[in-house]
Design a protein around this motif. Structure first.
Motif, PDB file in Angstrom:
ATOM      1  N   LEU A 123       0.830  -1.198   0.000  1.00  9.76           N
ATOM      2  CA  LEU A 123       0.000   0.000   0.000  1.00  9.76           C
ATOM      3  C   LEU A 123       0.869   1.254   0.000  1.00  9.76           C
ATOM      4  O   LEU A 123       0.556   2.247  -0.662  1.00  9.76           O
ATOM      5  N   ARG A 179      -1.001  -3.542  -6.298  1.00  4.68           N
ATOM      6  CA  ARG A 179      -1.464  -2.277  -5.729  1.00  4.68           C
ATOM      7  C   ARG A 179      -2.117  -1.489  -6.860  1.00  4.68           C
ATOM      8  O   ARG A 179      -1.473  -1.177  -7.872  1.00  4.68           O
ATOM      9  N   GLN A 187      -7.684  -1.381  -2.836  1.00  4.45           N
ATOM     10  CA  GLN A 187      -6.479  -1.065  -3.595  1.00  4.45           C
ATOM     11  C   GLN A 187      -5.472  -2.210  -3.623  1.00  4.45           C
ATOM     12  O   GLN A 187      -4.608  -2.244  -4.502  1.00  4.45           O
ATOM     13  N   ILE A 188      -5.555  -3.127  -2.676  1.00  4.51           N
ATOM     14  CA  ILE A 188      -4.607  -4.230  -2.587  1.00  4.51           C
ATOM     15  C   ILE A 188      -5.322  -5.537  -2.887  1.00  4.51           C
ATOM     16  O   ILE A 188      -6.370  -5.844  -2.284  1.00  4.51           O
TER      17      ILE A 188
END
Length: 236
Positions: A123, A179, A187-188
């Motif tokens: 992240l 990512r 987002q991950i």
């Protein structure tokens, strides 16, 4: 007796039978089944045939066009591949065929669960990323789901996967954590699907750079990037 029998037989063979009532009516009136009426009946049959065809087309053609259009719209809304021009169609997994789903790996729409330290590291990749390694790299391809217009942005399906210069380099990879852009709610997303080359599927409307954290057996992890350019470039 013999003469009498002979006369009786002779009369039976030479006498003409009286016409039947049906034949007599045809002789007295008009025979509608006669050879002279054949062209008339052929014309009637052809007229009936073409009237039926025209009415059938008028009734069903508009319905068929409407059905095809509705099926096309439903196909787009469902996220199913639609080919435009020479753009390639991808063999996408079922999960990503719903246009409302934004990401998917071979393990599903959320990928796999990863340790919290890996999640934090990817992240905030700017703090942890290291140098360049060319032995392993990312590839991507894309297809048009809904074409871009003046009024609406397009929708694209993208496949990202891992490749390597050698089989040994690839087999050393055990997990890839991706990512995504900040606009993604999640987002991950990570995958351990070695047989599917750690593929990631995306439904997106704009271009961005994906970051990948590649963990390897008894080796330092790699940081990879890939800019996801889309069909119909240049972007806005």
């Amino acid at each position: 007796m013999k003469i009498t029998n002979f006369q009786t037989i002779y009369i039976a063979q030479t006498s003409e039978p009286s016409p039947s009532p049906i034949l007599k009516r045809e002789q007295d009136g008009v025979n509608l089944l006669g050879a002279s009426w054949v062209p008339f009946w052929q014309t009637i049959v052809w007229l009936v045939f073409w009237v039926f065809i025209i009415r059938y087309i008028n009734k069903n053609f508009s319905e068929q066009i409407s059905n095809l259009f509705n099926a096309f719209i439903a196909r787009i809304q469902d996220g199913s591949p639609v080919k435009f021009g020479n753009f390639v169609e991808l063999d996408a997994p079922l999960a990503i065929k719903n246009a409302q789903v934004r990401t998917a790996t071979s393990e599903g729409v959320s990928g796999i669960t990863i340790p919290e330290d890996i999640n934090e590291k990817v992240l905030n990749y700017q703090k942890h990323s290291t140098g360049i390694d060319e032995s392993v790299y990312l590839i991507h391809t894309s297809e048009v789901i809904a074409p871009k217009t003046l009024d609406k942005r397009g929708l694209y399906r993208v496949k990202v996967w891992l490749e390597a210069y050698s089989e040994v380099d690839f087999n050393n990879c055990i997990r890839v954590t991706y990512r995504l852009h900040n606009s993604f709610k999640k987002q991950i997303i990570a995958t351990e699907s070695h047989n599917n080359q750690f593929e990631l599927w995306l439904n997106i409307w704009g271009e961005f750079t994906v970051i990948a954290y590649v963990e390897r057996k008894n080796q330092e992890a790699l940081w990879l990037t890939r800019y996801l350019d889309l069909p119909g470039r240049p972007p806005e």
